[in-house]
Design a protein around this motif. Structure first.
Motif, PDB file in Angstrom:
ATOM      1  N   GLY A   1      -7.822   2.097   7.714  1.00  0.00           N
ATOM      2  CA  GLY A   1      -8.951   1.738   6.868  1.00  0.00           C
ATOM      3  C   GLY A   1      -8.515   0.785   5.783  1.00  0.00           C
ATOM      4  N   VAL A   2      -9.419   0.476   4.856  1.00  0.00           N
ATOM      5  CA  VAL A   2      -9.091  -0.475   3.800  1.00  0.00           C
ATOM      6  C   VAL A   2      -8.055   0.090   2.834  1.00  0.00           C
ATOM      7  CG1 VAL A   2     -11.297  -1.700   3.916  1.00  0.00           C
ATOM      8  CG2 VAL A   2     -11.075   0.277   2.409  1.00  0.00           C
ATOM      9  N   VAL A   3      -7.922   1.405   2.771  1.00  0.00           N
ATOM     10  CA  VAL A   3      -6.863   2.017   1.955  1.00  0.00           C
ATOM     11  C   VAL A   3      -5.622   2.234   2.811  1.00  0.00           C
ATOM     12  CG1 VAL A   3      -6.195   4.026   0.562  1.00  0.00           C
ATOM     13  CG2 VAL A   3      -8.513   3.088   0.379  1.00  0.00           C
ATOM     14  N   GLY A   4      -5.788   2.822   4.016  1.00  0.00           N
ATOM     15  CA  GLY A   4      -4.667   3.037   4.911  1.00  0.00           C
ATOM     16  C   GLY A   4      -4.596   4.475   5.384  1.00  0.00           C
ATOM     17  N   LEU A   5      -3.433   4.873   5.868  1.00  0.00           N
ATOM     18  CA  LEU A   5      -3.174   6.254   6.277  1.00  0.00           C
ATOM     19  C   LEU A   5      -2.613   6.993   5.069  1.00  0.00           C
ATOM     20  CD1 LEU A   5      -2.949   8.485   8.438  1.00  0.00           C
ATOM     21  CD2 LEU A   5      -0.707   7.549   9.042  1.00  0.00           C
ATOM     22  N   MET A   6      -3.325   8.034   4.644  1.00  0.00           N
ATOM     23  CA  MET A   6      -2.990   8.740   3.400  1.00  0.00           C
ATOM     24  C   MET A   6      -2.377  10.107   3.714  1.00  0.00           C
ATOM     25  SD  MET A   6      -6.627   7.760   1.576  1.00  0.00           S
ATOM     26  CE  MET A   6      -7.491   7.611   3.128  1.00  0.00           C
ATOM     27  N   ILE A   7      -1.233  10.388   3.113  1.00  0.00           N
ATOM     28  CA  ILE A   7      -0.563  11.679   3.296  1.00  0.00           C
ATOM     29  C   ILE A   7      -0.548  12.393   1.949  1.00  0.00           C
ATOM     30  CG2 ILE A   7       1.457  12.852   4.260  1.00  0.00           C
ATOM     31  CD1 ILE A   7       0.219  10.705   6.131  1.00  0.00           C
TER      32      ILE A   7
ATOM     33  N   GLY B   1       7.630   4.888  16.076  1.00  0.00           N
ATOM     34  CA  GLY B   1       9.085   4.963  16.170  1.00  0.00           C
ATOM     35  C   GLY B   1       9.778   5.263  14.858  1.00  0.00           C
ATOM     36  N   TYR B   2       9.044   5.313  13.742  1.00  0.00           N
ATOM     37  CA  TYR B   2       9.622   5.629  12.432  1.00  0.00           C
ATOM     38  C   TYR B   2       9.239   7.054  12.039  1.00  0.00           C
ATOM     39  CZ  TYR B   2      10.443   0.617  11.946  1.00  0.00           C
ATOM     40  OH  TYR B   2      10.870  -0.674  12.136  1.00  0.00           O
ATOM     41  N   THR B   3      10.174   7.731  11.368  1.00  0.00           N
ATOM     42  CA  THR B   3       9.922   9.091  10.898  1.00  0.00           C
ATOM     43  C   THR B   3       9.957   9.118   9.376  1.00  0.00           C
ATOM     44  OG1 THR B   3      10.826  10.102  12.890  1.00  0.00           O
ATOM     45  CG2 THR B   3      10.712  11.486  10.934  1.00  0.00           C
ATOM     46  N   HIS B   4       8.938   9.722   8.790  1.00  0.00           N
ATOM     47  CA  HIS B   4       8.846   9.855   7.333  1.00  0.00           C
ATOM     48  C   HIS B   4       8.922  11.338   6.975  1.00  0.00           C
ATOM     49  CE1 HIS B   4       7.360   5.655   6.897  1.00  0.00           C
ATOM     50  NE2 HIS B   4       6.793   5.911   8.062  1.00  0.00           N
ATOM     51  N   GLU B   5       9.821  11.670   6.082  1.00  0.00           N
ATOM     52  CA  GLU B   5       9.908  13.040   5.557  1.00  0.00           C
ATOM     53  C   GLU B   5       9.185  13.064   4.207  1.00  0.00           C
ATOM     54  OE1 GLU B   5      11.418  15.594   7.015  1.00  0.00           O
ATOM     55  OE2 GLU B   5      12.625  14.645   8.601  1.00  0.00           O
ATOM     56  N   VAL B   6       8.166  13.890   4.092  1.00  0.00           N
ATOM     57  CA  VAL B   6       7.400  13.964   2.840  1.00  0.00           C
ATOM     58  C   VAL B   6       7.571  15.354   2.246  1.00  0.00           C
ATOM     59  CG1 VAL B   6       5.175  13.539   1.717  1.00  0.00           C
ATOM     60  CG2 VAL B   6       5.709  12.404   3.895  1.00  0.00           C
ATOM     61  N   PRO B   7       8.276  15.465   1.107  1.00  0.00           N
ATOM     62  CA  PRO B   7       8.476  16.783   0.486  1.00  0.00           C
ATOM     63  C   PRO B   7       7.209  17.281  -0.212  1.00  0.00           C
ATOM     64  CG  PRO B   7       9.526  15.084  -0.832  1.00  0.00           C
ATOM     65  CD  PRO B   7       8.988  14.406   0.382  1.00  0.00           C
ATOM     66  N   PHE B   8       7.174  18.570  -0.512  1.00  0.00           N
ATOM     67  CA  PHE B   8       6.040  19.150  -1.203  1.00  0.00           C
ATOM     68  C   PHE B   8       5.907  18.528  -2.598  1.00  0.00           C
ATOM     69  CE2 PHE B   8       3.900  22.271  -3.903  1.00  0.00           C
ATOM     70  CZ  PHE B   8       2.774  22.531  -3.137  1.00  0.00           C
ATOM     71  N   GLY B   9       4.663  18.213  -2.976  1.00  0.00           N
ATOM     72  CA  GLY B   9       4.418  17.636  -4.293  1.00  0.00           C
ATOM     73  C   GLY B   9       4.342  16.129  -4.295  1.00  0.00           C
ATOM     74  N   GLN B  10       4.436  15.509  -3.099  1.00  0.00           N
ATOM     75  CA  GLN B  10       4.394  14.043  -3.047  1.00  0.00           C
ATOM     76  C   GLN B  10       3.227  13.547  -2.212  1.00  0.00           C
ATOM     77  OE1 GLN B  10       7.896  11.832  -2.137  1.00  0.00           O
ATOM     78  NE2 GLN B  10       9.162  12.875  -3.662  1.00  0.00           N
ATOM     79  N   MET B  11       2.843  12.265  -2.454  1.00  0.00           N
ATOM     80  CA  MET B  11       1.827  11.586  -1.665  1.00  0.00           C
ATOM     81  C   MET B  11       2.437  10.304  -1.102  1.00  0.00           C
ATOM     82  SD  MET B  11      -1.610  12.064  -4.031  1.00  0.00           S
ATOM     83  CE  MET B  11      -2.750  11.952  -2.650  1.00  0.00           C
ATOM     84  N   LEU B  12       1.932   9.906   0.065  1.00  0.00           N
ATOM     85  CA  LEU B  12       2.461   8.720   0.733  1.00  0.00           C
ATOM     86  C   LEU B  12       1.288   7.921   1.291  1.00  0.00           C
ATOM     87  CD1 LEU B  12       4.958   7.155   1.954  1.00  0.00           C
ATOM     88  CD2 LEU B  12       4.690   8.618   3.975  1.00  0.00           C
ATOM     89  N   LEU B  13       1.347   6.596   1.123  1.00  0.00           N
ATOM     90  CA  LEU B  13       0.319   5.714   1.668  1.00  0.00           C
ATOM     91  C   LEU B  13       0.977   4.734   2.628  1.00  0.00           C
ATOM     92  CD1 LEU B  13      -2.651   4.757   1.590  1.00  0.00           C
ATOM     93  CD2 LEU B  13      -2.014   3.210  -0.267  1.00  0.00           C
ATOM     94  N   LEU B  14       0.492   4.719   3.892  1.00  0.00           N
ATOM     95  CA  LEU B  14       1.014   3.809   4.903  1.00  0.00           C
ATOM     96  C   LEU B  14      -0.048   2.759   5.231  1.00  0.00           C
ATOM     97  CD1 LEU B  14       2.718   6.409   7.276  1.00  0.00           C
ATOM     98  CD2 LEU B  14       3.816   4.966   5.560  1.00  0.00           C
ATOM     99  N   PRO B  15       0.319   1.481   5.284  1.00  0.00           N
ATOM    100  CA  PRO B  15      -0.664   0.400   5.455  1.00  0.00           C
ATOM    101  C   PRO B  15      -1.163   0.270   6.898  1.00  0.00           C
ATOM    102  CG  PRO B  15       1.536  -0.521   5.307  1.00  0.00           C
ATOM    103  CD  PRO B  15       1.693   0.960   5.128  1.00  0.00           C
ATOM    104  N   ILE B  16      -2.010   1.217   7.317  1.00  0.00           N
ATOM    105  CA  ILE B  16      -2.647   1.125   8.635  1.00  0.00           C
ATOM    106  C   ILE B  16      -4.028   0.515   8.422  1.00  0.00           C
ATOM    107  CG2 ILE B  16      -3.322   2.370  10.719  1.00  0.00           C
ATOM    108  CD1 ILE B  16      -0.313   2.469  10.058  1.00  0.00           C
TER     109      ILE B  16
END
Length: 599
Positions: A560-566, A512-527
């Motif tokens: 995983g132990v790190v999470g969902l990596m973008i 239900g949440y939307t994340h906008e990730v611009p070019f040049g960035q990384m995102l880690l979600l705690p899954i």
């Protein structure tokens, strides 16, 4: 080799891996309905002076298992098989080995890009280190080939050349060169060097006449019976058989090891490859595995049901670390550091590591330097792997309109990172990284996966033992690999394509949440480790996550132990050329993955 117990009723197994420096032993037992790792012991390998008996190290590693479990597995210096009760002996014993430098081979063919390359793939897939490749068109003069063969002193030679029914002149000429060299084996001076002939079957009588007296000749099926077909398995099996019969039997103490074992001893890399192939087949997935060590880096892959292995014999993080510096160049290593460092400082650190190979990083700065070097070792090893994991060259074929859109054409790499499902890392720098996110980032930067890829590392490097165990008992190997061997890092989503810093790259909808990730960035979600979630990914029009540029994909992904990596840094990955901007971006990326402690 010991007698075969009833493998279907195994309750306990000891498996050892006799490495070049360390011998590792693991105890596996059936707990309830499933097989689990119970304990792991290790001891220095003792194949060289002063002991010159591999069994000293094997017994010491098993004695550590006895101490850890209060069990008894040795009696009178021998392993107790079959079991006499709970932790009084075991039902089966298996082993792998790369002690004494592993299996070192010379391969020879007619055309470097065809039969010689097929021979190299056969040798690598069997777990060998390929010392050199000879071919009629390699621009060496005959006397230079003779000198090279005498100098190398391989454990074994693989000779191939010509398709069945074709010309035999060139492969016979190569056999005469080998005969003139009269090569001597590296281990043992009283026996004939093994040579396998896997070429044009019409040349067999001539080959036999030339080589049979001076070398231990074995003839098997042609590696390349036609231009359109490669037949590597018979040669690979012969290599492993001869490894046991000739090479291992003359190495100090291995005769006893072979008597103990309930299955043929496998070269360590062949066992790892066996496990990678088993996982790919059982799961129906495309897999890449890497083992980065002190002296070499092995890369394994299964794409389109084709297994390939390469060994980068000069890329490691201790004994071969200066080769990484020489081939990558200092600037390519320094670009991964989130701080300024002088080139002379980097060179001194690398030279210190080479002359003190067993040291480990003592400061955060030293750790970052080691992990920067590992990125380059992984990158260059993978580039070598892609160049060898190719479709068959030299084929003339009719091409249809459908072929024009095919991913892999003749002579092109089979590796398609957008199709990769699982990337598994092994070796000290990955398995023992202080934070699992550091291992994930090294794999991402070294291999640059695209689309959706699951990342994992081998917890304590037990893939070799599980690989040889899979030969006699697939269930136990698969369950221990799944439950105790793999550390699941999480799913990576990485759009392919390049863009401008800050412009839209990817929109991710999850829970239900939307994340906008611009070019040049990384995102880690705690899954988390046991979580799976449905994600909807919409890349910007210039980017692709597997469905095509700008096309949305909805997929269920595992945590995983790190999470969902973008990773929205683009493919191919390019770092800013300006030093300050590069340091700033690296710091941002590392912080987003919580790579290092905050200063």
């Amino acid at each position: 080799m010991a007698g075969s117990p009833d493998f279907q009723t195994l309750q306990s197994i000891i498996a050892t891996d006799c490495g070049s420096t360390t011998t590792k032993a693991i105890l596996i037992e059936k707990v309830g309905e499933h097989y689990r790792l119970i304990a792991r012991g290790e001891a220095p390998t003792t194949v060289e002076a002063p002991f010159e008996d591999v069994m000293v190290g094997v017994r010491n590693a098993i004695q550590e298992l006895e101490e850890l479990t209060s069990g008894k597995f040795l009696e009178g210096g021998r392993i107790i098989v079959p079991s006499r009760g709970h932790r009084h002996g075991v039902d089966a014993y298996v082993s792998t080995s790369s002690a004494g430098g592993g299996l070192q081979m010379l391969v020879a063919g007619v055309v470097k890009e065809m039969t010689a390359e097929s021979a190299e793939r056969a040798a690598l897939g069997a777990g060998a280190i390929v010392m050199n490749v000879l071919a009629v068109n390699d621009r060496r003069l005959p006397h230079q080939r003779v000198e090279l063969i005498r100098k190398l002193r391989p454990d074994m030679i693989l000779l191939s050349g010509g398709t069945d029914g074709g010309d035999i002149t060139h492969v016979v000429g190569m056999a005469e060169v080998i005969r003139a060299a009269n090569p001597r084996a590296r281990l043992g001076t009283t026996f004939l060097l093994p040579i396998i002939y896997a070429g044009n079957q019409d040349a067999r009588p001539r080959i036999q006449k030339i080589l049979d007296e001076r070398l231990a000749l074995t003839i098997t099926e042609n590696l390349r019976p036609t231009l359109e077909r490669e037949n590597l398995m018979p040669a690979r099996l012969k290599i492993q058989d001869l490894f046991l019969e000739h090479v291992m039997s003359h190495a100090p103490g291995y005769k006893t090891l072979m008597e103990w074992a309930n299955a043929p001893i496998m070269p360590t890399p062949a066992a790892v490859g066996k496990l990678i192939q088993m996982i790919a087949q059982e799961e129906g997935i495309q897999v890449i595995g890497v083992d980065i060590g002190g002296a070499t880096t092995d890369v394994f892959s299964v794409f389109q049901n084709v297994f390939n292995r390469t060994v980068s014999a000069n890329y490691g993080l201790s004994y071969s670390i200066s080769n990484v510096l020489a081939d990558a160049g200092p600037l390519n290593i320094l670009r991964w550091l989130p701080f300024q460092m002088e080139e002379a400082d980097l060179r001194n650190r690398i030279k210190n590591k080479m002359i003190r190979p067993t040291t480990v990083p003592q400061t955060l700065e030293e750790l970052m330097v080691e992990q920067a070097i590992s990125r380059e070792a992984l990158r260059m090893s993978f580039a070598q792997h892609k160049s060898l994991a190719v479709g068959l060259k030299g084929i003339q074929q009719q091409r249809t309109i459908a072929d024009a859109f095919a991913q892999t054409r003749t002579g092109e790499t089979l590796i398609d990172m957008m199709q990769l499902d699982l990337l598994v890392g092994s070796g000290g720098v990955l398995s023992h990284a202080p934070r699992r996110s550091q291992a994930a980032m090294m794999l991402i930067d070294g291999f640059q996966p695209e689309g959706f890829t699951y990342l994992a590392v081998d917890s304590i490097f037990m893939m070799p033992q599980l690989g040889v165990l899979s030969e006699i008992h697939k269930q136990s190997a698969k369950e221990v690999f799944d439950k105790d061997c793999l550390i699941r890092l999480g799913t990576l989503i990485a759009p392919s394509g390049t863009g401008v810093e800050g412009e839209p790259c990817l929109q991710l909808t999850i829970g239900g949440y939307t994340h906008e990730v611009p070019f040049g960035q990384m995102l880690l979600l705690p899954i988390g480790l046991d979580e799976s979630v449905e994600v909807t990914v919409t890349p910007a029009r210039k980017f692709d996550v597997g469905a095509g540029k700008g096309k949305t994909m909805t997929k269920t992904v595992q945590g995983g132990v790190v999470g969902l990596m973008i990773d929205c840094r683009g493919r191919p990955l390019s770092l800013p050329s300006d030093p300050q901007k590069r340091i700033q971006k690296l710091s941002e990326w590392f912080q987003s993955f919580h790579l290092y402690p905050d200063e």
